[in-house]
Design a protein around this motif. Structure first.
Motif, PDB file in Angstrom:
ATOM      1  N   SER A 130       5.498  65.914 -28.721  1.00  0.00           N
ATOM      2  CA  SER A 130       4.962  67.224 -28.327  1.00  0.00           C
ATOM      3  C   SER A 130       3.464  67.137 -28.071  1.00  0.00           C
ATOM      4  N   ALA A 131       2.745  66.374 -28.864  1.00  0.00           N
ATOM      5  CA  ALA A 131       1.308  66.205 -28.624  1.00  0.00           C
ATOM      6  C   ALA A 131       1.061  65.495 -27.297  1.00  0.00           C
ATOM      7  N   VAL A 186       4.549  50.999 -36.806  1.00  0.00           N
ATOM      8  CA  VAL A 186       5.320  50.454 -35.680  1.00  0.00           C
ATOM      9  C   VAL A 186       6.172  51.555 -35.035  1.00  0.00           C
ATOM     10  N   GLY A 187       6.762  52.412 -35.861  1.00  0.00           N
ATOM     11  CA  GLY A 187       7.559  53.517 -35.335  1.00  0.00           C
ATOM     12  C   GLY A 187       6.724  54.477 -34.500  1.00  0.00           C
ATOM     13  N   CYS A 188       5.510  54.777 -34.956  1.00  0.00           N
ATOM     14  CA  CYS A 188       4.620  55.644 -34.178  1.00  0.00           C
ATOM     15  C   CYS A 188       4.279  55.003 -32.839  1.00  0.00           C
ATOM     16  N   ILE A 232      -3.607  61.604 -28.382  1.00  0.00           N
ATOM     17  CA  ILE A 232      -2.629  61.145 -29.369  1.00  0.00           C
ATOM     18  C   ILE A 232      -3.216  60.088 -30.295  1.00  0.00           C
ATOM     19  N   ILE A 233      -4.227  59.377 -29.849  1.00  0.00           N
ATOM     20  CA  ILE A 233      -4.834  58.342 -30.678  1.00  0.00           C
ATOM     21  C   ILE A 233      -5.449  58.964 -31.938  1.00  0.00           C
ATOM     22  N   PHE A 262       7.214  55.159 -25.698  1.00  0.00           N
ATOM     23  CA  PHE A 262       8.297  55.906 -25.054  1.00  0.00           C
ATOM     24  C   PHE A 262       7.755  57.175 -24.383  1.00  0.00           C
ATOM     25  N   GLY A 263       6.891  57.902 -25.077  1.00  0.00           N
ATOM     26  CA  GLY A 263       6.308  59.120 -24.515  1.00  0.00           C
ATOM     27  C   GLY A 263       5.475  58.842 -23.279  1.00  0.00           C
TER      28      GLY A 263
END
Length: 167
Positions: A35-36, A145-147, A43-44, A153-154
């Motif tokens: 969403s961000a 890693v997930g972030c 996003i960083i 992907f975003g």
């Protein structure tokens, strides 16, 4: 409909700091980060906040699993006997978890899927009887890693959207 979506986007963008925590709580890492990104925010700056929120969950989940395992699970296993325990150990899921071992904590924590995340990572580290320091490190690493996976992907979705909208 278009006016409603535009209003929601502008309202969310203006007050994203207020909506960020509920989005994270209800939708997890994917909802908060995507969403961000879709709103065009930096996003960083938000990635460390997401990792911090994930990290804050770890001691809570360890404590909950300690309480549950000390009281409820021990009683259940003792009451049902070793026969049930042998069936659980032979289960495909349990064998898969054992095969993944320590890297499995990172894998389960980093995956942006339902049933994966911090809850499952803490549970796996408890099942594998990892020391808490090792568990914390693996869980935080999995969160980072997930972030990054969600971020990539975003960015891919936004790039594809821009590519198709530009044509």
């Amino acid at each position: 409909m278009h006016d409603t979506l535009l209003f929601l986007k502008n309202n969310l963008a203006d007050h994203f700091g207020i909506y960020f925590i509920p989005l994270y709580i209800l939708g997890g890492r994917p909802a908060a980060i995507l969403s961000a990104q879709l709103l065009g925010l930096n996003i960083i700056l938000l990635l460390p906040v997401v990792v911090l929120l994930d990290t804050l969950q770890i001691p809570i989940f360890f404590h909950l699993y300690d309480i549950i395992s000390d009281k409820l699970l021990v009683r259940i296993f003792k009451d049902r006997g070793f026969k049930k325990e042998a069936r659980i150990r032979d289960a495909r899921f349990f064998r898969w978890i054992q095969l993944l071992g320590t890297p499995g904590v990172v894998v389960i924590t980093m995956l942006p899927l339902k049933g994966c995340g911090m809850w499952s990572g803490v549970l796996l580290s408890k099942i594998l009887e990892l020391p808490k320091k090792t568990g914390y490190f693996l869980l935080v690493f999995g969160s980072i890693v997930g972030c990054l996976i969600i971020l990539i992907f975003g960015e891919a979705v936004l790039s594809l959207g821009a590519l198709f909208m530009g044509q």
